[in-house]
Design an enzyme around this catalytic site. Structure first.
Site, PDB file in Angstrom:
ATOM      1  CG  HIS A 277     -35.877 -46.007   0.524  1.00  0.00           C
ATOM      2  ND1 HIS A 277     -35.165 -44.925   0.074  1.00  0.00           N
ATOM      3  CD2 HIS A 277     -36.505 -46.522  -0.574  1.00  0.00           C
ATOM      4  CE1 HIS A 277     -35.329 -44.792  -1.234  1.00  0.00           C
ATOM      5  NE2 HIS A 277     -36.145 -45.740  -1.657  1.00  0.00           N
TER       6      HIS A 277
ATOM      7  CG  ASP B 260     -31.767 -44.608   2.128  1.00  0.00           C
ATOM      8  OD1 ASP B 260     -32.925 -45.075   2.009  1.00  0.00           O
ATOM      9  OD2 ASP B 260     -30.767 -45.130   1.595  1.00  0.00           O
TER      10      ASP B 260
ATOM     11  CG  ASP C 259     -36.058 -43.274  -4.959  1.00  0.00           C
ATOM     12  OD1 ASP C 259     -36.476 -44.071  -4.108  1.00  0.00           O
ATOM     13  OD2 ASP C 259     -35.028 -43.469  -5.635  1.00  0.00           O
TER      14      ASP C 259
ATOM     15  CD  GLU D  51     -33.858 -48.870  -2.156  1.00  0.00           C
ATOM     16  OE1 GLU D  51     -34.025 -49.702  -3.055  1.00  0.00           O
ATOM     17  OE2 GLU D  51     -33.411 -47.713  -2.396  1.00  0.00           O
ATOM     18  CD  GLU D  52     -31.982 -44.723  -3.199  1.00  0.00           C
ATOM     19  OE1 GLU D  52     -31.441 -45.487  -4.004  1.00  0.00           O
ATOM     20  OE2 GLU D  52     -33.056 -44.134  -3.447  1.00  0.00           O
TER      21      GLU D  52
ATOM     22  CG  ASP E  55     -38.835 -47.345  -3.336  1.00  0.00           C
ATOM     23  OD1 ASP E  55     -38.707 -46.167  -3.726  1.00  0.00           O
ATOM     24  OD2 ASP E  55     -37.865 -48.064  -3.026  1.00  0.00           O
TER      25      ASP E  55
ATOM     26  CB  THR F 160       1.765 -36.020 -23.238  1.00  0.00           C
ATOM     27  OG1 THR F 160       2.766 -35.245 -22.555  1.00  0.00           O
ATOM     28  CG2 THR F 160       1.128 -35.176 -24.329  1.00  0.00           C
TER      29      THR F 160
ATOM     30  CB  SER G 216     -32.979 -53.469  -8.188  1.00  0.00           C
ATOM     31  OG  SER G 216     -32.503 -53.721  -9.489  1.00  0.00           O
TER      32      SER G 216
ATOM     33  CG  HIS H  21     -31.276 -42.626  -8.217  1.00  0.00           C
ATOM     34  ND1 HIS H  21     -30.638 -43.851  -8.239  1.00  0.00           N
ATOM     35  CD2 HIS H  21     -32.244 -42.766  -7.274  1.00  0.00           C
ATOM     36  CE1 HIS H  21     -31.198 -44.678  -7.376  1.00  0.00           C
ATOM     37  NE2 HIS H  21     -32.190 -44.040  -6.782  1.00  0.00           N
TER      38      HIS H  21
HETATM   39  N1  BES Z   1     -37.056 -46.730  -5.846  1.00  0.00           N
HETATM   40  C1  BES Z   1     -35.897 -47.248  -6.500  1.00  0.00           C
HETATM   41  C2  BES Z   1     -36.223 -48.449  -7.384  1.00  0.00           C
HETATM   42  C3  BES Z   1     -36.870 -48.006  -8.655  1.00  0.00           C
HETATM   43  C4  BES Z   1     -36.096 -47.446  -9.647  1.00  0.00           C
HETATM   44  C5  BES Z   1     -38.219 -48.117  -8.844  1.00  0.00           C
HETATM   45  C6  BES Z   1     -36.680 -46.987 -10.805  1.00  0.00           C
HETATM   46  C7  BES Z   1     -38.810 -47.632 -10.005  1.00  0.00           C
HETATM   47  C8  BES Z   1     -38.043 -47.058 -10.978  1.00  0.00           C
HETATM   48  C9  BES Z   1     -34.863 -47.629  -5.451  1.00  0.00           C
HETATM   49  O1  BES Z   1     -34.745 -46.625  -4.457  1.00  0.00           O
HETATM   50  C10 BES Z   1     -33.523 -47.733  -6.106  1.00  0.00           C
HETATM   51  O2  BES Z   1     -32.999 -46.735  -6.505  1.00  0.00           O
HETATM   52  N2  BES Z   1     -32.969 -48.944  -6.161  1.00  0.00           N
HETATM   53  C11 BES Z   1     -31.618 -49.143  -6.572  1.00  0.00           C
HETATM   54  C12 BES Z   1     -31.134 -50.385  -5.882  1.00  0.00           C
HETATM   55  C13 BES Z   1     -29.676 -50.441  -5.642  1.00  0.00           C
HETATM   56  C14 BES Z   1     -29.118 -49.263  -4.894  1.00  0.00           C
HETATM   57  C15 BES Z   1     -29.323 -51.707  -4.892  1.00  0.00           C
HETATM   58  C16 BES Z   1     -31.548 -49.293  -8.071  1.00  0.00           C
HETATM   59  O3  BES Z   1     -32.481 -49.813  -8.708  1.00  0.00           O
HETATM   60  O4  BES Z   1     -30.529 -48.871  -8.635  1.00  0.00           O
HETATM   61 MN    MN Z   2     -36.557 -46.000  -3.772  1.00  0.00          MN
HETATM   62 MN    MN Z   3     -33.515 -44.948  -5.304  1.00  0.00          MN
END
Ligand code: BES
Ligand code: MN
Ligand code: MN
Length: 455
Positions: A86, A88, A119, A153-154, A180, A315, A399, A427
C-alpha cells in the site's frame, strides 16, 4: 544471480533517493484534503512500475483512492508472483512530537525517517527495485510478475476487496508476496504466517438532553461519562478475559507445537517492558506475551471522549459520552458475528437511566497460512540467503484484512516477508525504516524470484 545481487549493491544510493521522493508525497488516505496527493502518489508508483519494466501499467480510479496495477508476463509456463502493498500512510498527528517534518525524509543512524518509511512505502519499493534489477542485470525475469498497490489499506481497503473479486483473471497468480509486517528482531530473517483480524466499534452513551450544571443536577441523573467508564470496565473479567458471552466460541486454541516454537524465540519480557516504559506487562492470564499478542483475541478502548475536555475546569454533567473500541481477532472468529455479540452484550450493560447506540465501523478476518506450502519455504530460503541467517517464523498481532480476500479469490498462498520492526514507530511520530533491511529486502525479493521460478 550474482549479477543481480551486484547490481543491487551498486544502485543502493539511487534506491534511497527514489525512496525519499516517494516519502515526500503526503499520501494520507484518511484525510479528504490530501485527495490530490493520493492521485499524485498513485501516478508516482505507476511511473516506478514502468521504469522497472512492467507492461499494462494502469491507475484504476475507484470510489475511494486509486489502485495501481502493472504486470510482466514474458515467461509463459513459469509461475506468477503477485506483489501487494500500500502507498497510503497514516495521519501524522501529534505533529509536535516529530523531530523532523514527516514528509521531509532525512537519513540518520542508518535509518530513513518519514511517515510511511516502514509502513509501507519502503517495503513496497523493495519489490519494485528487485524486479528492476533483474531486467537491468539479466535483461529479463525468470517468471511472471504482477503488482497490485492500493491507497486505502489504512482505512480498510474498501475499494480493493471488490476489485479483487471482479478481476480474478487479471490477478491470477501462484503466490501473493507481501512486505507489510515486521522482522522478529533486527537482522533476523522472518516469515509471518498469521495475522489477527479486527472488529472496530463505536459506542455512544446518552443521558440528559443537554449538558447540565453539575451542582444543580449532580445526584439527580446518570452521568454518561461515569456510566460509559463503568460499562467499559465490565468488558473484561479479573483474569483479563473478555466478558462478552460466546466471544471465545470460535477461537482455535494454540497447538502444543506452536506454543513450543514461540518459546524457542529469543524474547525478553523484561526488556520489552523497559522499551515500552511500563513497570509491568499485563494481559490475559495463562498465556505468554507473544501468545497473547499473536494468537489470542483482545479488546481495547482506543479513545474515549465526552463532556468538557478543554483546559481548566468547567462544572457540568455531560449529555453524552463516546468510545472507540476495537477487538483483535484470531482464527476462526468472524468479525460480523463478533460485532453482533459485542452490541448485544454492551447494550445489556446499560442502566435504564441512559440510552446506548452501538455502531460497527469496520472489520477484517484473521488469517493463518500453512507453513508447509512451497511458497513459504521459498520465502524462508530467500530471506535466509540475503540475511545470512536461519529464518524464524512468527505470527503478528496487527492486521492486513485484504490477505483473506487474496487467499479466497485467487486461491494462492500469501507469503508475508515483512522487513519492518515493531520499534520503527509505525502509526506514531518519528516513523523510520532501517536502510540495511531495505537493501537486504531487495536481495531477499530477488532470491525469492530466482527460487520460486525453479519449479
Ligand atoms: N502494516 C500494518 C499491519 C501491521 C501492523 C503489521 C503491525 C505488522 C505490525 C497495516 O498497515 C496496518 O496498520 N493495519 C491496520 C489495519 C486496519 C486499518 C484495518 C491495523 O492493524 O491496525
Ligand atoms: Mn501497512
Ligand atoms: Mn499501517
Amino acid at each position: 544471480m550474482q549479477k543481480v545481487i551486484s547490481y543491487i549493491s551498486e544502485n543502493n544510493d539511487r534506491y534511497i533517493e527514489e525512496l525519499k521522493d516517494f516519502l515526500r508525497i503526503p499520501s494520507i488516505s484518511a484525510l479528504p484534503e490530501n485527495k490530490s496527493d493520493m492521485n499524485n502518489c498513485a501516478e508516482f508508483v505507476a511511473g516506478k512500475l514502468r521504469d522497472a519494466g512492467m507492461n499494462r501499467v494502469q491507475v484504476y480510479q475507484t470510489e475511494g483512492h486509486p489502485i495501481v496495477y502493472g504486470e510482466w508476463l514474458g515467461a509463459p509456463g513459469k509461475p506468477t508472483i503477485l506483489f501487494y502493498g500500500h502507498y497510503d500512510v497514516q495521519p501524522v498527528d501529534p505533529i509536535e512530537l516529530w523531530n523532523n517534518p514527516p514528509f521531509e525524509p532525512v537519513i540518520n543512524d542508518g535509518k530513513i525517517w518519514a511517515r510511511g518509511a516502514t509502513d509501507d512505502k519502503g517495503q513496497v519499493l523493495v519489490h519494485i527495485k528487485s524486479v528492476e534489477a533483474f531486467f537491468k542485470a539479466n535483461g529479463s525475469l525468470p517468471l511472471n510478475v504482477k503488482f497490485l498497490l492500493e491507497g486505502e489499506e489504512e482505512i480498510g481497503s474498501e475499494s480493493l476487496a471488490p476489485f479483487i473479486a471482479q478481476n480474478k483473471d487479471m490477478l491470477k497468480s501462484d503466490v501473493v508476496l507481501i512486505s507489510d509486517t515486521s522482522l522478529f528482531a533486527k537482522g533476523v530473517p522472518t516469515i509471518t504466517y498469521g495475522l489477527r483480524g479486527l472488529c472496530y466499534m463505536e459506542v455512544e452513551v446518552i443521558g440528559p438532553n443537554k449538558d447540565l450544571h453539575s451542582g444543580s443536577f449532580g445526584g439527580a441523573v446518570a452521568n454518561p461519562v461515569n456510566v460509559l467508564a463503568q460499562m467499559i470496565a465490565k468488558l473484561h473479567d479479573k483474569n483479563g478475559k473478555i466478558a462478552i458471552p460466546e466471544f471465545y466460541k470460535d477461537v482455535l486454541n494454540l497447538t502444543k507445537k506452536e506454543r513450543e516454537s514461540f518459546k524457542k524465540l529469543k524474547f525478553s519480557e523484561k526488556k520489552y517492558a523497559k522499551e515500552l516504559g511500563v513497570a509491568e506487562l499485563m494481559g490475559e492470564k495463562g498465556f505468554s506475551t507473544l501468545e497473547r499478542v499473536w494468537a489470542r483475541p483482545t479488546l481495547d478502548c482506543n479513545g474515549i471522549f465526552g463532556g468538557f475536555t478543554g483546559s481548566g475546569a468547567k462544572t457540568i454533567i455531560p449529555s453524552k459520552a463516546t468510545a472507540k473500541i476495537s477487538m483483535r481477532l484470531v482464527p476462526n472468529q468472524d468479525p460480523n458475528k463478533i460485532a453482533k455479540l459485542f452490541t448485544k452484550f454492551f447494550k445489556s450493560l446499560a442502566p435504564k437511566s441512559v440510552k446506548v447506540n452501538v455502531k460497527y465501523l469496520h472489520g477484517g478476518y484473521p488469517v493463518v497460512v500453512p507453513l508447509e506450502h512451497k511458497a513459504i519455504v521459498s520465502g524462508a530460503d530467500a530471506m535466509a540467503k540475503a540475511f545470512g541467517k536461519k529464518t524464524v517464523f512468527m505470527r503478528e498481532g496487527g492486521s492486513i484484512p485484504i490477505v483473506v480476500d487474496f487467499v479466497k479469490n485467487l486461491n494462492a498462498p500469501a507469503v508475508l516477508m515483512g522487513l519492518g520492526l515493531d520499534s520503527e514507530n509505525l502509526h506514531s511520530p518519528n516513523e523510520h525504516f532501517d536502510l540495511n533491511h531495505f537493501r537486504l529486502g531487495i536481495e531477499s525479493s530477488a532470491y525469492f524470484i530466482d527460487e520460486f521460478s525453479k519449479d
